[in-house]
Write a protein that holds these residues in place. Structure first.
Motif, short mmCIF file in Angstrom:
data_model
loop_
_atom_site.label_atom_id
_atom_site.label_comp_id
_atom_site.label_asym_id
_atom_site.label_seq_id
_atom_site.Cartn_x
_atom_site.Cartn_y
_atom_site.Cartn_z
N SER A 126 105.62 15.03 -12.84
CA SER A 126 104.98 13.72 -12.71
C SER A 126 104.23 13.56 -11.39
CB SER A 126 105.99 12.59 -12.90
OG SER A 126 107.00 12.67 -11.92
N ASN A 127 104.73 14.17 -10.31
CA ASN A 127 104.01 14.11 -9.04
C ASN A 127 102.65 14.81 -9.14
OD1 ASN A 127 106.04 12.66 -7.82
ND2 ASN A 127 106.94 14.42 -6.78
N LEU A 128 102.57 15.87 -9.92
CA LEU A 128 101.30 16.56 -10.11
C LEU A 128 100.33 15.68 -10.89
CD1 LEU A 128 99.54 19.06 -9.74
CD2 LEU A 128 100.56 19.99 -11.84
N VAL A 129 100.83 15.00 -11.92
CA VAL A 129 99.99 14.07 -12.69
C VAL A 129 99.40 13.02 -11.75
CG1 VAL A 129 99.98 12.27 -14.47
CG2 VAL A 129 101.17 14.43 -14.89
N CYS A 130 100.23 12.46 -10.89
CA CYS A 130 99.77 11.44 -9.95
C CYS A 130 98.74 12.00 -8.97
CB CYS A 130 100.94 10.83 -9.19
SG CYS A 130 102.01 9.83 -10.23
N ALA A 131 99.01 13.20 -8.44
CA ALA A 131 98.09 13.81 -7.48
C ALA A 131 96.73 14.09 -8.11
CB ALA A 131 98.69 15.11 -6.92
N LEU A 132 96.73 14.60 -9.33
CA LEU A 132 95.46 14.90 -10.00
C LEU A 132 94.72 13.62 -10.37
CD1 LEU A 132 96.55 17.87 -12.30
CD2 LEU A 132 95.44 17.96 -10.05
N THR A 133 95.44 12.63 -10.83
CA THR A 133 94.82 11.35 -11.18
C THR A 133 94.19 10.71 -9.95
OG1 THR A 133 96.40 11.05 -12.99
CG2 THR A 133 95.25 9.09 -12.22
N THR A 134 94.91 10.73 -8.84
CA THR A 134 94.40 10.17 -7.60
C THR A 134 93.12 10.86 -7.16
OG1 THR A 134 96.63 9.56 -6.89
CG2 THR A 134 94.97 9.78 -5.16
N ARG A 135 93.02 12.16 -7.41
CA ARG A 135 91.83 12.93 -7.03
C ARG A 135 90.71 12.84 -8.06
NH1 ARG A 135 93.61 18.08 -3.65
NH2 ARG A 135 95.51 17.29 -2.70
N GLY A 136 90.95 12.12 -9.16
CA GLY A 136 89.92 11.95 -10.18
C GLY A 136 89.69 13.18 -11.03
N ILE A 137 90.71 14.00 -11.17
CA ILE A 137 90.59 15.22 -11.95
C ILE A 137 91.01 14.92 -13.39
CG2 ILE A 137 91.43 17.60 -12.22
CD1 ILE A 137 91.91 17.54 -9.14
N PRO A 138 90.11 15.12 -14.36
CA PRO A 138 90.46 14.86 -15.76
C PRO A 138 91.62 15.76 -16.21
CG PRO A 138 88.09 15.16 -15.52
CD PRO A 138 88.73 15.58 -14.22
N LEU A 139 92.60 15.14 -16.84
CA LEU A 139 93.74 15.93 -17.30
C LEU A 139 94.27 15.39 -18.61
CD1 LEU A 139 96.93 14.68 -16.65
CD2 LEU A 139 95.78 14.51 -14.47
N LEU A 140 94.93 16.27 -19.30
CA LEU A 140 95.59 15.94 -20.55
C LEU A 140 97.05 16.37 -20.39
CD1 LEU A 140 95.79 15.13 -23.50
CD2 LEU A 140 94.78 17.33 -24.11
N ASP A 141 97.94 15.40 -20.24
CA ASP A 141 99.36 15.65 -20.13
C ASP A 141 99.92 15.67 -21.55
OD1 ASP A 141 102.13 13.75 -18.67
OD2 ASP A 141 102.09 15.67 -19.69
N LEU A 142 100.21 16.85 -22.06
CA LEU A 142 100.69 16.97 -23.44
C LEU A 142 102.16 16.59 -23.61
CD1 LEU A 142 98.94 20.21 -24.73
CD2 LEU A 142 98.39 17.83 -25.23
N GLY A 143 102.88 16.41 -22.53
CA GLY A 143 104.30 16.08 -22.63
C GLY A 143 104.61 14.90 -23.53
N PRO A 144 104.04 13.72 -23.25
CA PRO A 144 104.35 12.56 -24.09
C PRO A 144 103.94 12.75 -25.56
CG PRO A 144 103.44 11.84 -22.01
CD PRO A 144 103.27 13.33 -22.06
N ASP A 145 102.77 13.34 -25.80
CA ASP A 145 102.32 13.55 -27.18
C ASP A 145 103.20 14.56 -27.90
OD1 ASP A 145 100.24 11.71 -27.03
OD2 ASP A 145 98.78 13.21 -26.37
N MET A 146 103.58 15.64 -27.20
CA MET A 146 104.45 16.63 -27.81
C MET A 146 105.82 16.02 -28.11
SD MET A 146 103.45 20.02 -25.61
CE MET A 146 104.67 21.07 -26.42
N HIS A 147 106.31 15.22 -27.19
CA HIS A 147 107.60 14.56 -27.38
C HIS A 147 107.57 13.70 -28.63
CE1 HIS A 147 110.69 11.44 -26.52
NE2 HIS A 147 111.37 12.50 -26.15
N GLU A 148 106.49 12.96 -28.80
CA GLU A 148 106.34 12.10 -29.98
C GLU A 148 106.26 12.93 -31.26
OE1 GLU A 148 102.85 9.29 -31.70
OE2 GLU A 148 103.44 8.90 -29.62
N LYS A 149 105.50 14.02 -31.23
CA LYS A 149 105.35 14.88 -32.42
C LYS A 149 106.66 15.57 -32.79
CE LYS A 149 100.86 15.43 -33.63
NZ LYS A 149 100.36 15.23 -34.95
#
Length: 159
Positions: free
Chosen positions: A75-98
């Motif tokens: 989650s810290n990496l997600v925050c760091a990338l988001t803060t830097r404006g780097i487009p990302l796709l975190d598959l964790g939540p979607d995979m968890h749902e599937k």
């Protein structure tokens, strides 16, 4: 001395060995280094007139940790990338749902943290779904569309 080795500490804490490397105060500075590498990747793609997308694929250990704590190890990496404006796709939540109430061994190998054929199929479907054009010809609101408009740069979904 052996008790301070990161493998031993992770085992005691019941967390994946790589989780500590995503802490901002870790001696190896892994979070900053990883975010910096991905920021340079993004910069180079833009300089070439291309789009970048960082796709985060959780390991089996990430899911076991999430199931127990409700948190993602990265989650810290997600925050760091988001803060830097780097487009990302975190598959964790979607995979968890599937996955629903399915067993992790239905999607991961039994003795390693990597996905099996069914797991890779799910990943391919999720990525394709996020990046494809619907049958009606309308572009779905993918991370790439949001990055272009500045609307919601960061993860598609984040718990």
């Amino acid at each position: 001395r052996a008790v301070s080795h990161f493998h031993v500490v992770a085992k005691i804490r019941r967390e994946p060995r790589h989780k500590s490397f995503y802490q901002s105060d870790h001696a190896a500075n892994g979070l900053s280094v990883t975010a910096g590498i991905l920021q340079e990747f993004h910069r180079l793609a833009e300089a070439r007139g291309q789009k970048s997308l960082v796709v985060l694929l959780p390991t089996r250990g990430d899911f076991e940790y999430h199931k127990r704590t409700g948190d993602w190890t990265y989650s810290n990496l997600v925050c760091a990338l988001t803060t830097r404006g780097i487009p990302l796709l975190d598959l964790g939540p979607d995979m968890h749902e599937k996955m629903g109430n399915g067993h992790l061994s239905d999607f991961y190998g039994d003795v390693n943290p990597h996905h099996n054929e069914r797991g890779y199929r799910m990943i391919a479907d999720l990525v394709s779904d996020r990046l494809s054009v619907s049958e009606s010809g309308q572009a779905r609101k993918s991370i790439l569309n949001r990055a272009e408009t500045g609307d919601g740069v960061g993860p598609l979904r984040h718990d």
